[in-house]
Design an enzyme around this catalytic site. Sequence first.
Site: not given
Length: 296
Positions: A2-3
């Site tokens: 995930p960013e």
Amino acid sequence: MPELPEVETVKRGLAPAMKGARVTRLELRRRDLRFPFPDALADRVSGRTIIGLGRRAKYLLVDLDDGNTLISHLGMSGSFRIEEGATSAMPGEFHHARTKDEKHDHVVFHLDGSGGPCRVVYNDPRRFGFMDMVRRAELAAHPFFRDLGPEPTGNDLGADYLADRFRDKAQPLKSALLDQKNIAGLGNIYVCEALWRSHLSPIRAAGTLVTPGGKPKERLGLLVASIRDVIADAIAAGGSSLRDHIQTDGSLGYFQHSFSVYDREGQACGTPGCGGTVARIVQAGRSTFYCAACQK
């Protein structure tokens, strides 16, 4: 992985259930995730009140009323879901579906908040996520955070700052932007998108955006603005819908449908009048998507 926008979306989705709630019990269903849990973690969290949720880079921060902060990283496949009675929902929709298989439920926060009792469940099939505990006052010195650069949405990120970091650097621009010591939380998807918006090639040397005297060139200022804009747009859309993540309320993040270059190999470039085609190359083991015709 995930960013930043996905983690921010998860944080915002969890806040209504967790902020102000008392942890009646922290249930650990195994001894470790990627790393062992801190000693006596369940006892240290149980009975405490959650006074706030935060985020630093790609880390979720849960502040407790005794001055401690629980640090959580989602890893490759971690997700939280909120359960109230017979209903459950997740924060942050990710392009690859997150599992609700209970055999991967490793941590359960039993909470008593303003809306009554509920459970916040951490599920992680691959167990690449992890949790740690640190005194809030010592957070900046923690090994996870002490070398991180400024947030891409914060006031500390500016053209002058990047000029100082990039001066005389032959490192490819994309690699320099992914270096967490330069900018915290900026990941592969949003670097590709920001470089396209600023019409900069991912393979050009970072130092070419700085004058011999160490001042930022005009295009470096455009890059900073593009980074801010793409992150803001992604957060507003609820993240990129990376296929391993989902929002707490089960709603979709739609920024993936606004990608201009990421995962669009062979498609026409969206820059007006360009006429180029999006290409894919590999840099440091990661896919880079860009238009060689208009990104110089």
